[in-house]
Design a protein around this motif. Structure first.
Motif, PDB file in Angstrom:
ATOM      1  N   LYS A  87       0.763  -1.304  -0.008  1.00 12.13           N
ATOM      2  CA  LYS A  87      -0.095  -0.035  -0.127  1.00 12.13           C
ATOM      3  C   LYS A  87       0.801   1.325  -0.009  1.00 12.13           C
ATOM      4  N   LEU A  88       1.966   1.224   0.820  1.00 15.38           N
ATOM      5  CA  LEU A  88       2.932   2.351   0.746  1.00 15.38           C
ATOM      6  C   LEU A  88       3.489   2.665  -0.940  1.00 15.38           C
ATOM      7  N   LEU A  89       3.842   1.428  -1.522  1.00  8.88           N
ATOM      8  CA  LEU A  89       4.377   1.597  -2.710  1.00  8.88           C
ATOM      9  C   LEU A  89       3.310   2.065  -3.736  1.00  8.88           C
ATOM     10  N   GLY A  90       2.247   1.605  -3.543  1.00  7.83           N
ATOM     11  CA  GLY A  90       1.086   2.210  -4.391  1.00  7.83           C
ATOM     12  C   GLY A  90       0.847   3.514  -4.165  1.00  7.83           C
ATOM     13  N   ALA A  91       0.851   4.008  -3.009  1.00  8.31           N
ATOM     14  CA  ALA A  91       0.677   5.506  -2.937  1.00  8.31           C
ATOM     15  C   ALA A  91       1.858   6.248  -3.405  1.00  8.31           C
ATOM     16  N   ILE A  92       3.077   5.768  -3.084  1.00  3.33           N
ATOM     17  CA  ILE A  92       4.391   6.655  -4.031  1.00  3.33           C
ATOM     18  C   ILE A  92       3.990   6.609  -5.511  1.00  3.33           C
ATOM     19  N   ALA A  93       3.636   5.492  -5.948  1.00  2.00           N
ATOM     20  CA  ALA A  93       3.678   5.376  -7.347  1.00  2.00           C
ATOM     21  C   ALA A  93       2.646   6.307  -7.905  1.00  2.00           C
ATOM     22  N   THR A  94       1.386   6.187  -7.160  1.00  2.00           N
ATOM     23  CA  THR A  94       0.409   7.367  -7.643  1.00  2.00           C
ATOM     24  C   THR A  94       0.601   8.771  -7.593  1.00  2.00           C
ATOM     25  N   VAL A  95       1.389   9.108  -6.434  1.00  2.00           N
ATOM     26  CA  VAL A  95       2.055  10.368  -6.385  1.00  2.00           C
ATOM     27  C   VAL A  95       2.664  10.754  -7.308  1.00  2.00           C
ATOM     28  N   ALA A  96       3.932   9.908  -7.834  1.00  2.21           N
ATOM     29  CA  ALA A  96       4.929  10.170  -8.623  1.00  2.21           C
ATOM     30  C   ALA A  96       4.270  10.061 -10.087  1.00  2.21           C
ATOM     31  N   ARG A  97       3.055   9.559 -10.313  1.00  3.54           N
ATOM     32  CA  ARG A  97       2.771   9.635 -11.579  1.00  3.54           C
ATOM     33  C   ARG A  97       1.850  10.964 -11.916  1.00  3.54           C
ATOM     34  N   VAL A  98       1.604  11.588 -10.984  1.00  9.98           N
ATOM     35  CA  VAL A  98       0.627  12.762 -11.288  1.00  9.98           C
ATOM     36  C   VAL A  98       1.595  14.256 -11.337  1.00  9.98           C
ATOM     37  N   VAL A  99       2.841  14.106 -10.624  1.00 12.10           N
ATOM     38  CA  VAL A  99       3.349  15.206 -10.424  1.00 12.10           C
ATOM     39  C   VAL A  99       4.614  15.241 -11.239  1.00 12.10           C
ATOM     40  N   ALA A 100       5.187  16.365 -11.687  1.00 12.27           N
ATOM     41  CA  ALA A 100       6.355  16.435 -12.671  1.00 12.27           C
ATOM     42  C   ALA A 100       7.460  16.765 -11.701  1.00 12.27           C
ATOM     43  N   VAL A 101       7.295  17.285 -10.563  1.00 13.56           N
ATOM     44  CA  VAL A 101       8.662  17.893  -9.686  1.00 13.56           C
ATOM     45  C   VAL A 101       8.934  16.407  -8.751  1.00 13.56           C
ATOM     46  N   PRO A 102      10.082  16.434  -8.248  1.00  9.41           N
ATOM     47  CA  PRO A 102      10.603  15.336  -7.661  1.00  9.41           C
ATOM     48  C   PRO A 102       9.653  14.874  -6.293  1.00  9.41           C
ATOM     49  N   VAL A 103       9.865  13.647  -5.928  1.00 14.26           N
ATOM     50  CA  VAL A 103       8.977  13.143  -4.842  1.00 14.26           C
ATOM     51  C   VAL A 103       9.897  12.144  -3.944  1.00 14.26           C
ATOM     52  N   THR A 104       9.690  12.537  -2.611  1.00 16.50           N
ATOM     53  CA  THR A 104      10.574  11.959  -1.739  1.00 16.50           C
ATOM     54  C   THR A 104       9.522  10.997  -0.747  1.00 16.50           C
ATOM     55  N   THR A 141      13.181  -3.212  -0.339  1.00 13.67           N
ATOM     56  CA  THR A 141      12.190  -2.257  -0.259  1.00 13.67           C
ATOM     57  C   THR A 141      12.683  -0.814  -0.992  1.00 13.67           C
ATOM     58  N   ILE A 142      13.973  -0.440  -0.664  1.00 12.60           N
ATOM     59  CA  ILE A 142      14.586   0.435  -1.338  1.00 12.60           C
ATOM     60  C   ILE A 142      14.600   0.514  -3.125  1.00 12.60           C
ATOM     61  N   ARG A 143      14.873  -0.478  -3.612  1.00 15.78           N
ATOM     62  CA  ARG A 143      14.460  -0.744  -4.951  1.00 15.78           C
ATOM     63  C   ARG A 143      13.261  -0.409  -5.353  1.00 15.78           C
ATOM     64  N   ALA A 144      12.449  -1.217  -4.638  1.00 13.59           N
ATOM     65  CA  ALA A 144      10.820  -0.957  -4.800  1.00 13.59           C
ATOM     66  C   ALA A 144      10.335   0.535  -4.736  1.00 13.59           C
ATOM     67  N   VAL A 145      10.915   1.309  -3.809  1.00 11.23           N
ATOM     68  CA  VAL A 145      10.592   2.815  -3.698  1.00 11.23           C
ATOM     69  C   VAL A 145      11.014   3.449  -4.854  1.00 11.23           C
ATOM     70  N   ILE A 146      12.180   3.147  -5.267  1.00 12.79           N
ATOM     71  CA  ILE A 146      12.888   3.746  -6.394  1.00 12.79           C
ATOM     72  C   ILE A 146      11.957   3.568  -7.838  1.00 12.79           C
ATOM     73  N   GLY A 147      11.681   2.225  -7.829  1.00 18.78           N
ATOM     74  CA  GLY A 147      10.944   1.728  -8.878  1.00 18.78           C
ATOM     75  C   GLY A 147       9.380   2.356  -8.970  1.00 18.78           C
ATOM     76  N   ALA A 148       8.860   2.851  -7.683  1.00 22.84           N
ATOM     77  CA  ALA A 148       7.693   3.420  -7.656  1.00 22.84           C
ATOM     78  C   ALA A 148       7.875   4.689  -8.252  1.00 22.84           C
ATOM     79  N   GLY A 149       8.756   5.321  -8.218  1.00 22.48           N
ATOM     80  CA  GLY A 149       9.241   6.687  -8.776  1.00 22.48           C
ATOM     81  C   GLY A 149       9.649   7.727  -7.742  1.00 22.48           C
ATOM     82  N   ALA A 150      10.124   7.347  -6.585  1.00 26.29           N
ATOM     83  CA  ALA A 150      10.642   8.490  -5.637  1.00 26.29           C
ATOM     84  C   ALA A 150      12.137   8.474  -5.913  1.00 26.29           C
ATOM     85  N   VAL A 151      12.715   9.669  -5.634  1.00 28.59           N
ATOM     86  CA  VAL A 151      13.871  10.144  -5.489  1.00 28.59           C
ATOM     87  C   VAL A 151      14.734  10.403  -4.249  1.00 28.59           C
TER      88      VAL A 151
END
Length: 269
Positions: free
Chosen positions: A65-82, A99-109
């Protein structure tokens, strides 16, 4: 802009001599609203994401669920996501790397990684494991290592200051990009922390905290809203629903009446 470009841009926001005022989102809609308001980057709040999914804060939210939330945020914004990933949801270094690899895969920097009541030496090893995992993915992940001495009242007075600085050095040597010290709001203490910690200092927004420009002058390089935006939004919702239940009239929601149409256009409808 590639993910590595975003990672570099996000890191640079901590080294301009200014202060990065960072709002914390919990879903796509809140992130989009924050970006449209002018945010230069968007963070997630662990508490807000957990509450939005019906879980308490504190490593209780299922990782998917965390990864899903990160991915949805990263999908709709152009600015960096942490992403606030609490303590990484594990103390196992191999599992944390996954987990770190998955978080990066979800779009976080970037990530927040908190020590809580853990052994600081263990947390330093976790920071190092996160850094190695990010490097293997080819992303210069901004690791904001959180030292919870003040937040968890693990020490008092000068001892708390000394322990916080000691942890900051441990985490810096392990590969942290910045240090997050939630809890302090006294200008003198913040000034001393910013002077002693040799990485960009992140402070949590709290009642009684000085304005951002004063914090910048003290040496703070990042100000996080934490769960405050979520609590403000849901307090407004609670009041509006109470009025609606009392009157059954549209006026209860008048302040946000145009929001749905605007977000529909924002998301391409």
């Amino acid at each position: 802009m590639t993910q590595q470009d975003k990672a570099e841009a996000f890191a640079a926001l901590h080294h301009t001599g200014q202060i990065l005022i960072l709002p914390n989102a919990w879903d796509a809609a809140s992130a989009a609203v924050m970006e449209d308001a002018g945010a230069r980057a968007v963070a997630t709040s662990s508490a807000a994401v957990a509450w939005a999914h019906g879980y308490p804060d504190g490593d209780a939210l299922p990782l998917e669920k965390l990864l899903g939330a990160i991915a949805t945020v990263a999908r709709v914004v152009a600015v960096p996501v942490t992403a606030d990933i609490e303590g990484g949801y594990t103390d196992d270094l191999d599992a944390l790397a996954e987990t770190i690899r998955a978080v990066i895969g979800a779009g976080a920097v970037g990530v927040n990684l908190e020590d809580g009541r853990r052994d600081p030496d263990l947390h330093a090893r976790k920071v190092a494991a996160a850094r190695r995992a990010a490097e293997a993915e080819g992303v210069a992940l901004y690791i904001n290592a959180r030292a919870d001495v003040y937040l968890k009242a693990l020490a008092e007075g000068h001892a708390a200051f000394v322990e916080t600085v000691r942890r900051a050095e441990l985490y810096r040597d392990a590969g942290a990009s910045g240090i997050f010290v939630p809890g302090p709001k006294d200008d003198d203490l913040i000034d001393r922390l910013a002077d002693a910690i040799r990485l960009p200092l992140n402070i949590l927004l709290l009642p009684g905290l000085s304005p951002a420009e004063r914090l910048r002058a003290l040496g703070v390089r990042r100000l996080s809203a934490g769960s405050a935006p979520f609590r403000a939004a849901y307090a407004t919702l609670a009041g509006a629903v109470a009025r609606y239940l009392e009157t059954g009239e549209i006026d209860a929601f008048a302040a946000g009446a145009a929001g749905r149409e605007n977000l529909n256009r924002r998301f391409g409808g």
